[in-house]
Design an enzyme around this catalytic site. Structure first.
Site, PDB file in Angstrom:
ATOM      1  N   CYS A 382       0.925  -1.370   0.031  1.00 34.52           N
ATOM      2  CA  CYS A 382      -0.133   0.025   0.063  1.00 34.52           C
ATOM      3  C   CYS A 382       0.841   1.199  -0.064  1.00 34.52           C
ATOM      4  CB  CYS A 382      -0.934   0.007   1.146  1.00 34.52           C
ATOM      5  SG  CYS A 382      -2.560   0.799   0.768  1.00 34.52           S
ATOM      6  N   LEU A 383       0.922   1.729   1.151  1.00 38.22           N
ATOM      7  CA  LEU A 383       1.868   3.192   1.119  1.00 38.22           C
ATOM      8  C   LEU A 383       3.463   2.912   0.636  1.00 38.22           C
ATOM      9  CD1 LEU A 383       2.044   6.165   1.884  1.00 38.22           C
ATOM     10  CD2 LEU A 383       2.829   5.598   4.120  1.00 38.22           C
ATOM     11  N   MET A 385       4.264   0.537  -1.502  1.00 32.34           N
ATOM     12  CA  MET A 385       3.999   0.216  -2.925  1.00 32.34           C
ATOM     13  C   MET A 385       4.225   1.784  -3.619  1.00 32.34           C
ATOM     14  SD  MET A 385       1.688   0.754  -5.578  1.00 32.34           S
ATOM     15  CE  MET A 385       0.900  -0.327  -7.140  1.00 32.34           C
ATOM     16  N   HIS A 516      -3.640  -4.939   0.613  1.00 31.73           N
ATOM     17  CA  HIS A 516      -3.179  -5.759   1.923  1.00 31.73           C
ATOM     18  C   HIS A 516      -3.234  -7.201   1.904  1.00 31.73           C
ATOM     19  CE1 HIS A 516      -2.531  -1.829   4.239  1.00 31.73           C
ATOM     20  NE2 HIS A 516      -3.654  -1.146   3.447  1.00 31.73           N
ATOM     21  N   GLU A 518      -1.754  -9.146   3.705  1.00 29.10           N
ATOM     22  CA  GLU A 518      -1.426  -9.703   5.019  1.00 29.10           C
ATOM     23  C   GLU A 518      -2.751 -10.059   5.512  1.00 29.10           C
ATOM     24  OE1 GLU A 518      -0.922  -6.484   4.061  1.00 29.10           O
ATOM     25  OE2 GLU A 518      -1.634  -5.124   5.485  1.00 29.10           O
TER      26      GLU A 518
HETATM   27  N1  GLN Z   1      -2.007   6.630   2.943  1.00 28.26           N
HETATM   28  C1  GLN Z   1      -2.101   6.058   1.832  1.00 28.26           C
HETATM   29  C2  GLN Z   1      -3.439   6.015   1.047  1.00 28.26           C
HETATM   30  O1  GLN Z   1      -4.473   6.542   1.779  1.00 28.26           O
HETATM   31  C3  GLN Z   1      -1.925   4.486   1.935  1.00 28.26           C
HETATM   32  C4  GLN Z   1      -2.845   3.815   2.725  1.00 28.26           C
HETATM   33  C5  GLN Z   1      -2.450   2.489   3.198  1.00 28.26           C
HETATM   34  O2  GLN Z   1      -1.237   2.282   3.470  1.00 28.26           O
HETATM   35  N2  GLN Z   1      -3.268   1.833   3.818  1.00 28.26           N
HETATM   36  O3  GLN Z   1      -3.569   5.956  -0.106  1.00 28.26           O
END
Ligand code: GLN
EC number: 6.3.4.2
Length: 544
Positions: A382-383, A385, A516, A518
């Protein structure tokens, strides 16, 4: 007819009720029963989505897009049953729905009260949305005696009358502390807690007594006498060496047999615990070890990354290795390159997890750069990536590359999405809108490029479904320059607009995913991305 098991806690919080509920459900499942577990949270937030991970630990996301308590993660991991929106309720949600109904005039002039309106809504939640189940386990958050949990206790009390006499059972989890100065276990807190519960009209049938020292027979008998249960119903629950040994341990103490006896079930099949035996064998008898550096923001509280922690352990089980996790605060990397090298050189794999906000982002980008240039296996979630894409963009010459989450930027490699397709149709959001429940949430499909590294990891699949929780996306306008720089976009949303997966063919193992994974890993069924990442880390450990 589904039977109900109500699980309450007493004496202190953090006794591990969630784990206990998950373990009991797993044991019943091992006997062939169909189970589902639900969590009742007494706080006033509508869901935990807007709570800080420091307050509440991880927010667990279900396939159907609910942001829920992390206990639902334990439930899924232990039973393999995917949780749903209808498996977690909070006081906030109950009150929000009731007040909306009141404003619409649905109560036809009645005075709206805690009893019956709030309690009816809670009872309805317990009874709703159940398929052909044998047992529904309902865990009540908090500790008996809390003001906030009173309507939930009252709802249970009523349900026990509404349903058939042998259709419900109450399990109360308590603490039997050891007083070192006296050299004694103390049963009084348990007695008080049971009295408190009884004063609310709920007589517990089974007591699960958490203790650091074995509870002698005499003390068990004493608890039974004072608390009005059979001695066999006082189940000692000693601290376990791992959460994965809890089901086997509780089985040995007779928990599942006693619960079934409480329902009058005497002909239950013996449980098949071979799966749990295999999981504990893999956990306790590893044939090697790897060290993974997780570079994140909430590293002071392991609960903030609960599912991630477990998924890494599962990846270890898949490869029969122990996974040592080094939690590294991304902010400490915002200084010099030599700090980064000395912290990351001992790692066999580097993982940048999900997160929110700018703090630590430069440290995360620096970690991606380290992993990319040093050929260390890298996994961005997520963040993580998004930061991998920003790092590649900077490498490609976009010096100002950043995410609009961190403020205005001339090169929005990551930006807010205002529109996307979901199963319910087009979803629209705008900058500055509500924060609660407005992210891209839950299961979405991604199409994988044939012959990509990721498609091989997913056993040749070309379509996958994974859970999402994010507000920002990698900006498709940068795909071309990033691909020229060596980053391959090997997974996209089915409409081809949203990047889901990036990878680097020029690197031993470099994968970033917008979702995610996980959240879907199980001890019996480790997620392929985690199994693959740990396998790559094992290779790396042989090189250094
Ligand atoms: N902050 C980022 C977003 O909102 C990533 C979110 C996350 O890692 N769950 O897109």
């Amino acid at each position: 007819m589904a039977r109900y098991i109500f699980i309450t806690g007493g004496v202190v919080s953090s006794l591990g009720k969630g784990l206990m509920a998950a373990s009991l459900a797993a044991l019943l499942q091992a006997r062939g029963y169909k189970v589902r577990i639900r969590k009742f949270d007494p706080y006033l937030n509508v869901d935990p989505g807007t709570m800080s991970p420091y307050q509440h630990g991880e927010v667990y996301v279900t396939d159907d897009g609910a942001e829920t308590d992390l206990d639902l993660g334990h439930y899924e991991r232990f039973t393999g049953v995917s949780a749903r929106q209808s498996d977690n309720i909070t006081s906030g949600r109950v009150y929000r729905d009731i007040i909306a109904k009141e404003r619409r005039g649905d109560y036809l002039g009645a005075t709206v009260q805690v009893i019956p309106h709030v309690t009816d809504a809670i009872k309805q939640f317990a009874l709703d949305d159940q398929e052909d189940l044998d047992f529904i386990l309902c865990e009540i958050g908090g500790t008996v005696g809390d003001i906030e949990s009173l309507p939930f206790m009252e709802a249970i009390r009523q349900l026990r009358n509404d349903l058939e006499p042998m259709q419900t059972l109450s399990v109360h989890v308590t603490l039997v502390p050891y007083i070192a100065a006296a050299g004694e276990l103390k049963t009084k807190p348990t007695q008080h807690s049971v009295r408190e519960l009884a004063s609310l009209g709920i007589k517990p049938d089974v007591l699960l007594c958490r203790a650091e020292h074995p509870i002698p027979d005499g003390e068990r008998q004493k608890i039974a006498n004072f608390c009005n249960v059979r001695k066999e119903s006082v189940i000692p629950a000693l601290d376990a060496p791992s959460i994965y040994s809890v089901p086997l341990q509780y089985h040995q103490e007779g928990l599942d047999a006693e619960v079934l006896r409480g329902f009058g079930i005497t002909d239950a099949p013996e449980p098949d615990l071979s799966g749990w035996a295999d999981v504990t064998d893999r956990y306790f008898n590893p044939e090697g070890e790897v060290t993974i550096g997780v570079v994140g923001k909430y590293v002071g509280l392991p609960d903030a990354y609960k599912s991630l922690n477990e998924a890494l352990v599962h990846g270890g089980m898949a490869n029969r290795v122990k996974v040592n996790i080094k939690w590294i605060d991304a902010e400490v990397f915002e200084g010099s390159d030599s700090d980064i090298a000395s912290a990351l050189e001992p790692m066999h794999g580097i993982l940048v997890p999900g997160g929110f906000g700018e703090r630590g982002s430069e440290g995360k980008i620096a970690s991606v750069r380290f992993a990319r240039t040093r050929n260390v296996p890298f996994f961005g979630i997520c963040l993580g990536m998004q930061m991998a894409c920003v790092e590649s963009a900077r490498e490609a010459g976009f010096d100002k590359a950043s995410s609009t989450e961190f403020g205005e930027t001339g090169e929005p490699v990551v930006g807010i999405i205002s529109e996307w397709m979901s199963e319910e149709g087009i979803q629209q959001r705008e900058e500055g809108g509500d924060l609660g429940g407005t992210m891209r949430l839950g299961a979405y499909e991604a199409k994988l490029s044939a012959n990509s590294h990721t498609s091989r990891i997913y056993d040749g699949a070309t379509t996958i479904s994974e859970r999402h929780r994010h507000r920002y996306e990698v900006n498709a306008a940068y795909i071309e320059p990033l691909e020229r720089q060596g980053l391959v976009f090997s997974g996209m949303s089915p409409d081809g607009l949203l990047p889901e997966i990036v990878e680097r063919p020029d690197h031993p193992w470099f994968v970033g995913v917008q979702f995610h994974p996980e959240l879907k890993s199980r001890p019996f069924d480790p997620h392929p991305l985690f199994a693959g990442f740990i396998s790559a880390a094992l290779e790396q450990s042989r090189l250094v």
